[in-house]
Design an enzyme around this catalytic site. Structure first.
Site, mmCIF file in Angstrom:
data_model
loop_
_atom_site.group_PDB
_atom_site.id
_atom_site.type_symbol
_atom_site.label_atom_id
_atom_site.label_comp_id
_atom_site.label_asym_id
_atom_site.label_seq_id
_atom_site.Cartn_x
_atom_site.Cartn_y
_atom_site.Cartn_z
ATOM 1 N N CYS A 162 8.054 13.637 -16.203
ATOM 2 C CA CYS A 162 7.284 13.148 -17.351
ATOM 3 C C CYS A 162 6.012 13.975 -17.577
ATOM 4 O O CYS A 162 5.272 13.726 -18.521
ATOM 5 C CB CYS A 162 6.915 11.677 -17.144
ATOM 6 S SG CYS A 162 5.540 11.431 -16.007
ATOM 7 N N CYS A 217 4.626 9.136 -8.991
ATOM 8 C CA CYS A 217 3.991 9.818 -10.119
ATOM 9 C C CYS A 217 2.789 8.999 -10.579
ATOM 10 O O CYS A 217 2.906 7.789 -10.795
ATOM 11 C CB CYS A 217 4.984 9.996 -11.265
ATOM 12 S SG CYS A 217 4.173 10.610 -12.755
ATOM 13 N N GLU A 239 -6.760 -11.348 17.434
ATOM 14 C CA GLU A 239 -8.107 -11.945 17.430
ATOM 15 C C GLU A 239 -8.267 -12.788 16.168
ATOM 16 O O GLU A 239 -7.522 -12.606 15.207
ATOM 17 C CB GLU A 239 -9.174 -10.833 17.484
ATOM 18 C CG GLU A 239 -9.022 -9.853 16.339
ATOM 19 C CD GLU A 239 -9.890 -8.604 16.455
ATOM 20 O OE1 GLU A 239 -10.793 -8.564 17.299
ATOM 21 O OE2 GLU A 239 -9.667 -7.674 15.660
ATOM 22 N N GLY A 296 -0.746 -9.603 12.239
ATOM 23 C CA GLY A 296 -1.436 -8.345 12.541
ATOM 24 C C GLY A 296 -2.261 -7.750 11.424
ATOM 25 O O GLY A 296 -2.190 -6.551 11.174
ATOM 26 N N THR A 297 -3.042 -8.588 10.771
ATOM 27 C CA THR A 297 -3.980 -8.019 9.782
ATOM 28 C C THR A 297 -5.361 -8.626 9.962
ATOM 29 O O THR A 297 -5.490 -9.826 10.217
ATOM 30 C CB THR A 297 -3.500 -8.209 8.323
ATOM 31 O OG1 THR A 297 -4.537 -7.735 7.443
ATOM 32 C CG2 THR A 297 -3.163 -9.639 7.966
ATOM 33 N N HIS A 323 0.819 -1.217 0.000
ATOM 34 C CA HIS A 323 0.000 0.000 0.000
ATOM 35 C C HIS A 323 0.849 1.261 0.000
ATOM 36 O O HIS A 323 0.390 2.324 0.401
ATOM 37 C CB HIS A 323 -0.958 0.006 1.200
ATOM 38 C CG HIS A 323 -2.063 -0.994 1.074
ATOM 39 N ND1 HIS A 323 -2.769 -1.488 2.147
ATOM 40 C CD2 HIS A 323 -2.591 -1.605 -0.020
ATOM 41 C CE1 HIS A 323 -3.664 -2.356 1.717
ATOM 42 N NE2 HIS A 323 -3.582 -2.449 0.415
HETATM 43 P P1 NAD Z 1 -6.690 -3.584 10.517
HETATM 44 O O1 NAD Z 1 -6.727 -2.366 11.369
HETATM 45 O O2 NAD Z 1 -7.830 -3.838 9.635
HETATM 46 O O3 NAD Z 1 -6.471 -4.883 11.431
HETATM 47 C C1 NAD Z 1 -5.438 -4.987 12.371
HETATM 48 C C2 NAD Z 1 -5.500 -6.364 13.000
HETATM 49 O O4 NAD Z 1 -4.388 -6.506 13.865
HETATM 50 C C3 NAD Z 1 -6.754 -6.589 13.844
HETATM 51 O O5 NAD Z 1 -7.270 -7.868 13.571
HETATM 52 C C4 NAD Z 1 -6.229 -6.509 15.288
HETATM 53 O O6 NAD Z 1 -6.947 -7.316 16.190
HETATM 54 C C5 NAD Z 1 -4.820 -6.992 15.126
HETATM 55 N N1 NAD Z 1 -3.881 -6.458 16.126
HETATM 56 C C6 NAD Z 1 -3.879 -5.247 16.735
HETATM 57 N N2 NAD Z 1 -2.813 -5.126 17.557
HETATM 58 C C7 NAD Z 1 -2.136 -6.299 17.466
HETATM 59 C C8 NAD Z 1 -0.941 -6.782 18.082
HETATM 60 N N3 NAD Z 1 -0.242 -6.047 18.946
HETATM 61 N N4 NAD Z 1 -0.519 -8.022 17.754
HETATM 62 C C9 NAD Z 1 -1.223 -8.800 16.886
HETATM 63 N N5 NAD Z 1 -2.359 -8.392 16.290
HETATM 64 C C10 NAD Z 1 -2.803 -7.141 16.560
HETATM 65 O O7 NAD Z 1 -5.332 -3.487 9.693
HETATM 66 P P2 NAD Z 1 -4.988 -4.057 8.271
HETATM 67 O O8 NAD Z 1 -5.533 -5.422 8.108
HETATM 68 O O9 NAD Z 1 -3.531 -3.836 8.086
HETATM 69 O O10 NAD Z 1 -5.781 -3.111 7.257
HETATM 70 C C11 NAD Z 1 -5.786 -1.725 7.440
HETATM 71 C C12 NAD Z 1 -5.299 -0.902 6.260
HETATM 72 O O11 NAD Z 1 -4.926 0.396 6.758
HETATM 73 C C13 NAD Z 1 -4.062 -1.435 5.634
HETATM 74 O O12 NAD Z 1 -4.271 -1.345 4.295
HETATM 75 C C14 NAD Z 1 -2.926 -0.506 6.026
HETATM 76 O O13 NAD Z 1 -2.278 -0.035 4.868
HETATM 77 C C15 NAD Z 1 -3.583 0.715 6.615
HETATM 78 N N6 NAD Z 1 -3.023 1.092 7.948
HETATM 79 C C16 NAD Z 1 -1.666 1.132 8.114
HETATM 80 C C17 NAD Z 1 -1.144 1.464 9.344
HETATM 81 C C18 NAD Z 1 0.353 1.491 9.478
HETATM 82 O O14 NAD Z 1 1.059 1.705 8.495
HETATM 83 N N7 NAD Z 1 0.872 1.272 10.697
HETATM 84 C C19 NAD Z 1 -1.990 1.747 10.424
HETATM 85 C C20 NAD Z 1 -3.384 1.722 10.217
HETATM 86 C C21 NAD Z 1 -3.885 1.371 8.970
#
Ligand code: NAD
Length: 282
Positions: free
Chosen positions: A166, A137, A250, A203-204, A129
């Site tokens: 460009c 660009c 979770e 962590g997603t 992302h």
């Molecule tokens: P999400 O917020 O949708 O999900 C995060 C997940 O991580 C949740 O299931 C949560 O329970 C879990 N989590 C939280 N803390 C944790 C820990 N300490 N250890 C293990 N698990 C933990 O995030 P996503 O799936 O990455 O999607 C969100 C979108 O937003 C992504 O596309 C991302 O690019 C962007 N985003 C990025 C950041 C960053 O760069 N740090 C922060 C917020 C959102």
């Protein structure tokens, strides 16, 4: 660490050590222990601020319709994620970098835009992302560091939006909602997901597409295994090629739909260093 978690940590270390080509995927959850909020976790930004979510969904349209206004908004609104310049990697980021140094992880595909994996030392990194610290660009796709262009000066001189050599309009490298994934990142990620025999997902919530498609793609990769029957004949069976391990606070749709082989539920900053420790012991 409770017994069940400790057993799963050991199992993950064994799976990773046995792998020929292991990769990791990460999301916002790995950075919460660095003080950067996620979107959908229990204290996520979306749960507290619905307006922020609505605005985030409009960013790409705003860029296409009014790039000058898009840049003025970006330069006058603080990042929802806080001060990313100051943020520091946590033990979870360092553990993934260490697994790469040990020759176990071949690639890391992150959804995060916070630059913390790079700061922690991960090198073969795909920022799916994009990055907060880069510009891209919108026409030729070339990237540059955010500090290579003095955006504040352009604003003062009424010269926004920044333009590429460009002639294309430059946007933040961050991929906004509804914006296509840059072709280089999308293509490499698909190749990595198909190639890997172990995928460690950290962590997603796995609900943002097309990123969430990567584990599903890996799950479709089957291989043949010969099983010797009592009669002495061999039976050829289709079995999954990739072992998929989740580390998350979770359960997620990947857990619930049986895409992942197992979930190690807890904090990435505790579990991932545990996996490194076990892998070093084996
Ligand atoms: P999400 O917020 O949708 O999900 C995060 C997940 O991580 C949740 O299931 C949560 O329970 C879990 N989590 C939280 N803390 C944790 C820990 N300490 N250890 C293990 N698990 C933990 O995030 P996503 O799936 O990455 O999607 C969100 C979108 O937003 C992504 O596309 C991302 O690019 C962007 N985003 C990025 C950041 C960053 O760069 N740090 C922060 C917020 C959102």
């Amino acid at each position: 660490m409770e017994l069940k978690i400790r057993d799963l940590v050991k199992r993950a270390a064994e799976d990773l050590k046995k792998a020929n080509y292991a990769i990791a995927l990460s999301g916002a959850g790995i950075s919460t222990e660095s003080g950067i909020p996620d979107f959908r976790g229990p204290s996520g930004i979306w749960r507290k601020d619905l307006q922020a979510e609505k605005k985030a969904y409009q960013s790409y349209e705003k860029f296409l319709e009014d790039p000058k206004g898009y840049w003025e908004d970006r330069l006058s609104t603080p990042s929802l994620l806080g001060d990313l310049e100051e943020a520091k990697p946590n033990p979870g980021h360092y553990a993934l970098a260490e697994l790469e140094k040990m020759g176990i992880l071949k690639c890391l595909i992150t959804q995060n835009i916070d630059g913390l994996h790079e700061k922690a030392g991960s090198r073969n990194l795909i920022e799916y992302h994009g990055s907060y610290f880069k510009l891209r660009c919108s026409k030729c796709g070339s990237r540059s560091g955010i500090k290579e262009i003095d955006l504040e000066q352009l604003r003062e001189e009424e010269k926004l939006p920044p333009l590429c050599k460009c002639g294309g309009v430059i946007k933040s490298d961050i991929v906004h909602f509804k914006e296509p994934i840059p072709i280089d990142a999308a293509k490499r990620s698909q190749e990595e997901a198909w190639k890997c025999d172990v995928m460690l997902i950290c962590g997603t919530s796995a609900v943002v597409y097309p990123f969430a498609q990567l584990p599903r793609l890996a799950k479709k990769h089957m291989t043949e295994e010969e099983i010797k029957m009592e009669s002495g004949l061999y039976l050829v069976k289709q079995v999954p090629f990739t072992t998929i391990i989740e580390v998350n606070a979770e359960p997620t749709p990947l857990t619930e739909e049986g895409i992942s082989n197992y979930l190690i539920q807890g904090k990435a900053g505790e579990i991932l260093p545990g996996i490194v420790q076990e892998a070093k012991r084996l």
